[in-house]
Design an enzyme around this catalytic site. Sequence first.
Site, PDB file in Angstrom:
ATOM      1  N   CYS A   2      -4.734   1.352   3.913  1.00 40.60           N
ATOM      2  CA  CYS A   2      -5.684   1.634   4.823  1.00 40.60           C
ATOM      3  C   CYS A   2      -5.252   1.336   5.922  1.00 40.60           C
ATOM      4  O   CYS A   2      -4.933   0.303   6.596  1.00 40.60           O
ATOM      5  CB  CYS A   2      -6.855   0.719   4.506  1.00 40.60           C
ATOM      6  SG  CYS A   2      -7.523   0.961   2.700  1.00 40.60           S
ATOM      7  N   ARG A  27      -0.604   5.124   5.920  1.00 46.62           N
ATOM      8  CA  ARG A  27      -1.270   3.753   5.277  1.00 46.62           C
ATOM      9  C   ARG A  27      -2.133   4.033   4.244  1.00 46.62           C
ATOM     10  O   ARG A  27      -2.480   3.059   3.515  1.00 46.62           O
ATOM     11  CB  ARG A  27      -2.057   2.755   6.396  1.00 46.62           C
ATOM     12  CG  ARG A  27      -1.057   2.458   7.465  1.00 46.62           C
ATOM     13  CD  ARG A  27      -1.701   1.690   8.464  1.00 46.62           C
ATOM     14  NE  ARG A  27      -1.997   0.282   7.694  1.00 46.62           N
ATOM     15  CZ  ARG A  27      -1.252  -0.749   7.829  1.00 46.62           C
ATOM     16  NH1 ARG A  27      -0.118  -0.625   8.622  1.00 46.62           N
ATOM     17  NH2 ARG A  27      -1.499  -1.831   7.298  1.00 46.62           N
ATOM     18  N   TRP A  76      -6.968   3.830   1.403  1.00 45.72           N
ATOM     19  CA  TRP A  76      -6.093   3.737   0.134  1.00 45.72           C
ATOM     20  C   TRP A  76      -7.032   3.088  -0.910  1.00 45.72           C
ATOM     21  O   TRP A  76      -7.207   1.869  -0.649  1.00 45.72           O
ATOM     22  CB  TRP A  76      -4.746   3.338   0.307  1.00 45.72           C
ATOM     23  CG  TRP A  76      -3.885   3.408  -0.797  1.00 45.72           C
ATOM     24  CD1 TRP A  76      -3.000   4.361  -1.136  1.00 45.72           C
ATOM     25  CD2 TRP A  76      -3.685   2.470  -2.047  1.00 45.72           C
ATOM     26  NE1 TRP A  76      -2.393   4.111  -2.240  1.00 45.72           N
ATOM     27  CE2 TRP A  76      -2.516   3.028  -2.931  1.00 45.72           C
ATOM     28  CE3 TRP A  76      -4.484   1.240  -2.322  1.00 45.72           C
ATOM     29  CZ2 TRP A  76      -2.340   2.567  -3.940  1.00 45.72           C
ATOM     30  CZ3 TRP A  76      -3.921   0.542  -3.560  1.00 45.72           C
ATOM     31  CH2 TRP A  76      -3.005   1.192  -4.388  1.00 45.72           C
ATOM     32  N   ASN A 103      -9.797  -3.338   5.664  1.00 51.61           N
ATOM     33  CA  ASN A 103      -8.422  -3.181   4.970  1.00 51.61           C
ATOM     34  C   ASN A 103      -8.339  -4.397   4.353  1.00 51.61           C
ATOM     35  O   ASN A 103      -8.168  -5.320   4.708  1.00 51.61           O
ATOM     36  CB  ASN A 103      -7.532  -2.876   6.022  1.00 51.61           C
ATOM     37  CG  ASN A 103      -5.901  -2.866   5.375  1.00 51.61           C
ATOM     38  OD1 ASN A 103      -5.798  -2.876   4.246  1.00 51.61           O
ATOM     39  ND2 ASN A 103      -5.031  -3.350   6.115  1.00 51.61           N
ATOM     40  N   GLY A 104      -7.997  -4.416   2.847  1.00 53.33           N
ATOM     41  CA  GLY A 104      -7.510  -5.585   1.987  1.00 53.33           C
ATOM     42  C   GLY A 104      -8.584  -5.519   0.828  1.00 53.33           C
ATOM     43  O   GLY A 104      -9.098  -4.679   0.431  1.00 53.33           O
ATOM     44  N   GLU A 486      18.272   3.638  -5.461  1.00 55.55           N
ATOM     45  CA  GLU A 486      17.494   4.277  -4.392  1.00 55.55           C
ATOM     46  C   GLU A 486      17.300   5.748  -4.585  1.00 55.55           C
ATOM     47  O   GLU A 486      16.307   6.399  -4.184  1.00 55.55           O
ATOM     48  CB  GLU A 486      18.064   3.991  -2.939  1.00 55.55           C
ATOM     49  CG  GLU A 486      17.426   4.568  -1.774  1.00 55.55           C
ATOM     50  CD  GLU A 486      16.218   4.378  -1.465  1.00 55.55           C
ATOM     51  OE1 GLU A 486      15.434   3.418  -2.104  1.00 55.55           O
ATOM     52  OE2 GLU A 486      15.324   4.996  -0.514  1.00 55.55           O
ATOM     53  N   LYS A 490      13.637   7.839  -5.073  1.00 47.97           N
ATOM     54  CA  LYS A 490      13.332   8.988  -3.954  1.00 47.97           C
ATOM     55  C   LYS A 490      12.551  10.217  -4.511  1.00 47.97           C
ATOM     56  O   LYS A 490      11.658  10.591  -4.455  1.00 47.97           O
ATOM     57  CB  LYS A 490      14.404   9.106  -3.116  1.00 47.97           C
ATOM     58  CG  LYS A 490      14.771   8.419  -1.745  1.00 47.97           C
ATOM     59  CD  LYS A 490      13.628   8.428  -0.709  1.00 47.97           C
ATOM     60  CE  LYS A 490      13.661   7.332  -0.003  1.00 47.97           C
ATOM     61  NZ  LYS A 490      12.807   6.396  -0.649  1.00 47.97           N
ATOM     62  N   GLU A 493       9.454   9.453  -6.256  1.00 50.99           N
ATOM     63  CA  GLU A 493       8.418   9.212  -5.215  1.00 50.99           C
ATOM     64  C   GLU A 493       7.794  10.497  -4.848  1.00 50.99           C
ATOM     65  O   GLU A 493       6.692  10.945  -4.715  1.00 50.99           O
ATOM     66  CB  GLU A 493       8.656   8.442  -4.112  1.00 50.99           C
ATOM     67  CG  GLU A 493       8.995   7.032  -4.067  1.00 50.99           C
ATOM     68  CD  GLU A 493       9.318   6.374  -2.732  1.00 50.99           C
ATOM     69  OE1 GLU A 493       8.783   5.354  -2.379  1.00 50.99           O
ATOM     70  OE2 GLU A 493      10.283   6.775  -2.323  1.00 50.99           O
ATOM     71  N   HIS A 509      26.409   1.215 -22.813  1.00 47.09           N
ATOM     72  CA  HIS A 509      25.650  -0.245 -23.164  1.00 47.09           C
ATOM     73  C   HIS A 509      24.177   0.541 -23.620  1.00 47.09           C
ATOM     74  O   HIS A 509      23.401  -0.278 -23.618  1.00 47.09           O
ATOM     75  CB  HIS A 509      25.682  -1.393 -22.409  1.00 47.09           C
ATOM     76  CG  HIS A 509      26.574  -1.791 -22.223  1.00 47.09           C
ATOM     77  ND1 HIS A 509      27.547  -2.702 -23.161  1.00 47.09           N
ATOM     78  CD2 HIS A 509      27.738  -1.915 -21.403  1.00 47.09           C
ATOM     79  CE1 HIS A 509      28.801  -2.929 -22.762  1.00 47.09           C
ATOM     80  NE2 HIS A 509      29.031  -2.484 -21.686  1.00 47.09           N
ATOM     81  N   LYS A 612       2.286   3.921   2.475  1.00 45.63           N
ATOM     82  CA  LYS A 612       3.471   3.176   3.095  1.00 45.63           C
ATOM     83  C   LYS A 612       3.461   1.913   3.284  1.00 45.63           C
ATOM     84  O   LYS A 612       4.634   1.213   3.140  1.00 45.63           O
ATOM     85  CB  LYS A 612       3.715   3.997   4.421  1.00 45.63           C
ATOM     86  CG  LYS A 612       4.898   3.409   4.865  1.00 45.63           C
ATOM     87  CD  LYS A 612       5.519   4.713   6.207  1.00 45.63           C
ATOM     88  CE  LYS A 612       6.902   4.093   6.573  1.00 45.63           C
ATOM     89  NZ  LYS A 612       7.928   4.471   5.573  1.00 45.63           N
TER      90      LYS A 612
END
Length: 617
Positions: A2, A27, A76, A103-104, A486, A490, A493, A509, A612
Site C-alpha cells: 500500500c 507498493r 495491496w 497501510n498495514g 534468482e 524472476k 514472478e 539426488h 514491491k
Amino acid sequence: MCGIVGYVGPKSTVEVLLGGLKRLEYRGYDSAGVSVINGSGTLETRKRSGKLSVLVDDIEQNPLGVAHIGIGHTRWATHGAPTDGNAHPHLGGAHKKLSLIHNGIIENFAELKSELLEAGVTFTSETDTEVAAHLIAAEYDKTGDLISAFRRVVLRLHGAFTILVMHEDEPDVVLAARRNSPLVVGLGVGENFLGSDVAAFVEHTKRAISVGQDEIVILRSDRVELEDFAGNKVTHPEFQVDWDASAASKGGWSSFMAKEIADQPQAVGDTLMGRVASDGTVHLQELAPLGNAIHSIDRIIMVACGTAAYASEVGKYAIEAWARIPVSVELSHEFRYRDPILTSNTLVVAVSQSGETMDTLMATRYAKEAGAMVLSICNTQGATLAREADAVLYTHAGPEVAVASTKAFTAQITSIYLLALHLANTRSAHSKSELQEIGRELLKLPAQISEVLAGLDPIRELARSYKDAKTVLFLGRNVGFPIALEGALKLKELAYIHSEGFAAGELKHGPIALIEEGQPVIVIVPSVNDPDSLHAKVVSNIQEVLARGAKVIAIAEEGDKAVAQVTDQVCYVPAVHRMLAPILTVIPLQVFAMELSAAKGLDVDQPRNLAKSVTVE
Ligand code: G6P
C-alpha cells in the site's frame, strides 16, 4: 504494501496526489483512491478497483474540485477483496466527514468492529481499516478536538499501521500516525507532504524527515509538528533526498524493468564510488559506528527476503572466502521465529532494497534485543531499517520501481563484496595485495556489465521461443547456485512459469527425475579458469541432462569452448574473477524472464499478486 500520500499546499492537490501515487504504485496496485476538501469546504472522495490508471481515467472524465488538501492511497489487499468498496479512503462518522487511509494490518479490528456494530455503526467495507475511521469520527464528535481524538484511537490499535486522516471541519490539517509501517514527511515552502517513501514527493521537494516509531505528524501548509503517542513533542533531523525525480521515471524505456536492467552499470558504479581507492583498497567509513566491535565478530548472519536473500547467498561465498568469518543466510521470517543463538560477537547483516520489509525489520529488532550488532544494507534513504540498525551501508542503485528487483540485486551483491573486503582487511587470511587486486577487479564491473548488456539479443530471441514452456529448471554451482535460484524466481514472478533452481551437484539426488524430452534447463557455467575445476563438473552435469533429452541454455564465460561443444544455445559474458561472476551471469536471466513475460503479453513491471515492498508479516 500500500502506498500513501498526503498533501497540504497551494498546488492542484489532485495532481500532486495522483503523481505521488504513480510513483508509489509499485507498493500495491489492486485499487486506488483519493480524498480532497474542495474550495467550498466539502470532502470529495473517489476510489476505484484496478490499477491507478482506472482512477485517473475516472477523475479525468469527472474531475474533482480544486483543492489544497488531500490524501491518496494505492492498495495491496489484505482484508477484503480488491473492490471499489474496499478501496481506500474509508469514510467515518454519520455525515461521512472524516476520510482515512491506512497501510498495514489492524490486528484487533474484529474486537473494535463488534464494539462499533453494537453502537449501531454501519460498515461499508470488509476491511480492517474502516474501524479506525469510525472510531476517530466518533471521538471527534464527542470533543471537537481532532488531534486528541486521533491520538486516543491510535493508542487502541494493535498491529502495523500508517494512518492518514482528514476531516471536513478541519480543512487545514492532515494527521498521520506511524507504527511499524513506513512514513516520511516532505518539507516544502508553503506546502508539505506525507509519503510511504520519498518517491511520493521527490518531484516537489528533496527535504525530508523520517517519522519515528509510534509518532504522530500534524501536517499543515506552513508547518509540520511531530509528537509521540503520549502527546510529547519530538524532533528529527531533516535529510536531503539524493534521488533525482527523473530517475524514478521510465525515460523512454518500454518498462521500468527494462530501464532498471540497463541502469546496472551505473547502479554498481555508484555503489562502488568513493569506497574503493584506485589501488583497490576498500574502506567503508559507514562501518565506523560499529567501532572496535568489528574486530571481534566471530559469526555473521545475513537476514533478507526474496531477491535480497539470494544476493546475501552470493555474499556468503565472498565473505567466507575473503574474510574467513563463518556466514549463514536466513530468510528473515524463519530466523525471527526459531530462537536463533546470538551473542554480542554476532554481526547480523540485514539486506533490503526498501528497508521496510516487515519480516526483515522484525528480524533485526529481535537480533538487536538479543545483543547482536546489526548492519543494514539498504537502498532507500531514511528507511526504517537504515535508522534502526547500528550502521548502514547504502546501495546506490537509485529508485527501483519495477516490482521484480534487478539493479538493487546487483548493487546489493556489490555492497556485500565491499563489506567482505573491508572485513578481510581487519583479518589476516589474505595479503593486502591479494585483496587490493580483487578491489581493482570490482572497479571493472560497470564496464563489463555494459558489455553484457550490449550482447543480449540472442537471449531475447531464445526467451521468445520458450513462450509456451510449462516449466524451466536452472542449475548452478558455488556462486552460480544462488544465481540459478534468482533466475528461477524472476521467471516465476514475471512470466508465471513454474521454475526451480538447483545446485547442480544435487541433480543426481532427485531433480534429474524431472528431465524429459524437450525440458528447458538453464545452466550457469563457472569460469573455465576455475581452480577448483567446478567448470568440468558443470559441463558433466550438462551432458547428463542432455543425455535425457533436455534443451540446455548455458550462460558461460567468453572463450569457453567446452560449453560450445555440448550446446549451441550459449550466452557469453566477459571473463571476471570467479567470485564476481554473479553480477554478470544474472543479467541474461533477468532479460530472459522479462522478454518471456512480454512475449506472453504480461505486465512486466507489476506482476499479479505481488508488491514491491512487503510491509506486513
Ligand atoms: C518483495 C519483492 C522482491 C524483493 C523482496 C524483498 O517480495 O517483490 O522483489 O526482493 O520483497 O524486498 P526488500 O525491499 O527487503 O529488498
